[in-house]
Design a protein around this motif. Structure first.
Motif, PDB file in Angstrom:
ATOM      1  N   SER A 117      38.930  13.599  55.779  1.00  0.00           N
ATOM      2  CA  SER A 117      38.542  12.320  56.387  1.00  0.00           C
ATOM      3  C   SER A 117      37.122  11.911  55.982  1.00  0.00           C
ATOM      4  N   GLU A 118      36.340  12.853  55.432  1.00  0.00           N
ATOM      5  CA  GLU A 118      34.980  12.524  54.967  1.00  0.00           C
ATOM      6  C   GLU A 118      34.991  12.178  53.475  1.00  0.00           C
ATOM      7  N   PHE A 119      36.192  11.887  52.940  1.00  0.00           N
ATOM      8  CA  PHE A 119      36.286  11.663  51.496  1.00  0.00           C
ATOM      9  C   PHE A 119      35.444  10.476  51.039  1.00  0.00           C
ATOM     10  N   ILE A 141      29.555  19.582  49.523  1.00  0.00           N
ATOM     11  CA  ILE A 141      30.135  20.401  50.597  1.00  0.00           C
ATOM     12  C   ILE A 141      29.637  19.889  51.944  1.00  0.00           C
ATOM     13  N   HIS A 142      30.549  19.708  52.872  1.00  0.00           N
ATOM     14  CA  HIS A 142      30.166  19.450  54.263  1.00  0.00           C
ATOM     15  C   HIS A 142      30.538  20.676  55.083  1.00  0.00           C
ATOM     16  N   ALA A 143      29.589  21.172  55.885  1.00  0.00           N
ATOM     17  CA  ALA A 143      29.864  22.318  56.752  1.00  0.00           C
ATOM     18  C   ALA A 143      29.132  22.103  58.071  1.00  0.00           C
ATOM     19  N   GLN A 144      29.416  22.960  59.045  1.00  0.00           N
ATOM     20  CA  GLN A 144      28.844  22.784  60.381  1.00  0.00           C
ATOM     21  C   GLN A 144      28.150  24.063  60.842  1.00  0.00           C
ATOM     22  N   PRO A 145      27.044  24.434  60.187  1.00  0.00           N
ATOM     23  CA  PRO A 145      26.335  25.660  60.567  1.00  0.00           C
ATOM     24  C   PRO A 145      25.664  25.486  61.926  1.00  0.00           C
ATOM     25  N   LYS A 213      23.398  16.150  65.001  1.00  0.00           N
ATOM     26  CA  LYS A 213      24.408  16.488  66.013  1.00  0.00           C
ATOM     27  C   LYS A 213      25.803  16.688  65.411  1.00  0.00           C
ATOM     28  N   HIS A 214      25.866  17.075  64.127  1.00  0.00           N
ATOM     29  CA  HIS A 214      27.172  17.229  63.493  1.00  0.00           C
ATOM     30  C   HIS A 214      27.212  18.406  62.510  1.00  0.00           C
ATOM     31  N   GLY A 215      26.353  18.427  61.501  1.00  0.00           N
ATOM     32  CA  GLY A 215      26.427  19.494  60.503  1.00  0.00           C
ATOM     33  C   GLY A 215      25.534  19.209  59.322  1.00  0.00           C
TER      34      GLY A 215
END
Ligand code: ZN
Length: 273
Positions: A117-119, A141-145, A213-215
């Motif tokens: 969905s973040e394409f 890369i999207h990640a949520q550390p 507040k997301h990643g």
């Protein structure tokens, strides 16, 4: 930029899998959180691995990247599972003539309906970076550390300078790995055009940014692992910072002059201290 001989499709799939696995090890991709995409600017024939073909509307026009190939994680897929069966978790997109649509190649084992969905943000960053730097390779890369994301909930860390001077001070290699620091983008609705625009502009100045507040989002024109390493370095700094907050800020951190001395010894530029 990558020099020939270029990596084979199989190698790219393994590298994406390994990066996803590592992000999961550092707890930066709980459940189905996070997504990875790779742009390859050399000819790749995806049909042996991804024999199913459909035409999809691109989330934004890509006339600059006609014929270019993207490997992208599927929506709802788990980054930790990509390594077990990359073709089931990834799609291969080739941009059509005109740049409005693309051919999406997938496997009969495909486990997703749509690409991440973040394409839109991924594609917009690839388009911006590839058209300015002319690189033949680019990964997003999207990640949520959790530690970086937690700090982004504390008002005083919602500022690029403050955030960086506090997370880049705990280890000598932090400044070496993050010489332009981590960019900060305030909270915006996931998947929105506003988040896409803010992401493109922040990633012009930085190779990793925090989505408030997301990643985080990291990019590299060298390798997928380079982007995931960058997330790990920034997250490690945020973890030290969190430990220090919990320990009533007993730690000193490296002083700005100590960090500047490291950079001088290595003859490198940095923009944080
Ligand atoms: Zn997310």
């Amino acid at each position: 930029m990558i020099d020939a001989p270029y990596p084979e499709l199989d190698e790219l799939l393994v590298l994406i899998g390994e990066a996803g696995h590592r992000l999961s090890e550092i707890e930066a991709s709980e459940g189905a959180a996070g997504n990875i995409s790779v742009y390859a600017g050399w000819p790749i024939d995806p049909r042996r691995k991804f024999p199913l073909i459909e035409t999809i509307e691109l989330p934004l026009p890509m006339p600059e990247l006609v014929g270019c190939t993207f490997l992208v994680t599927g929506s709802g897929r788990r980054l930790r599972e990509v390594i077990q069966d990359p073709v089931a978790n990834l799609g291969c997109l080739v941009v059509d003539e005109g740049g409005q649509t693309g051919h999406l190649y997938t496997s009969p084992r495909r486990l997703f309906k749509h690409l991440t969905s973040e394409f839109n943000s991924h594609l917009a960053v690839h388009r911006d970076q590839v058209s300015t730097s002319k690189t033949n390779f680019h990964t997003v890369i999207h990640a949520q550390p959790p530690y970086l994301t937690y700090l982004s909930h504390i008002p005083r860390y919602q500022d690029t300078t403050y955030l960086n001077r506090h997370i880049v001070r705990w280890q000598p290699e932090s400044i070496v790995q993050l010489p332009e620091g981590v960019g900060y983008v305030p909270f915006l609705v996931p998947g929105s055009p506003q988040l896409m625009e803010a992401t493109v502009s922040a990633l012009r100045e930085h190779r990793i940014i925090v989505w408030g507040k997301h990643g985080v989002v990291a990019r590299s024109d060298v390798s997928v692992k380079r982007a995931s390493d960058r997330i790990e370095y920034a997250e490690t700094g945020a973890r030290y910072e969190y430990m220090n907050l919990v320990a009533n800020e007993l730690g000193e951190g490296l002083a700005p002059e100590e960090i500047r001395a490291i950079c001088q010894a290595l003859n490198m530029e940095q923009r944080v201290f």
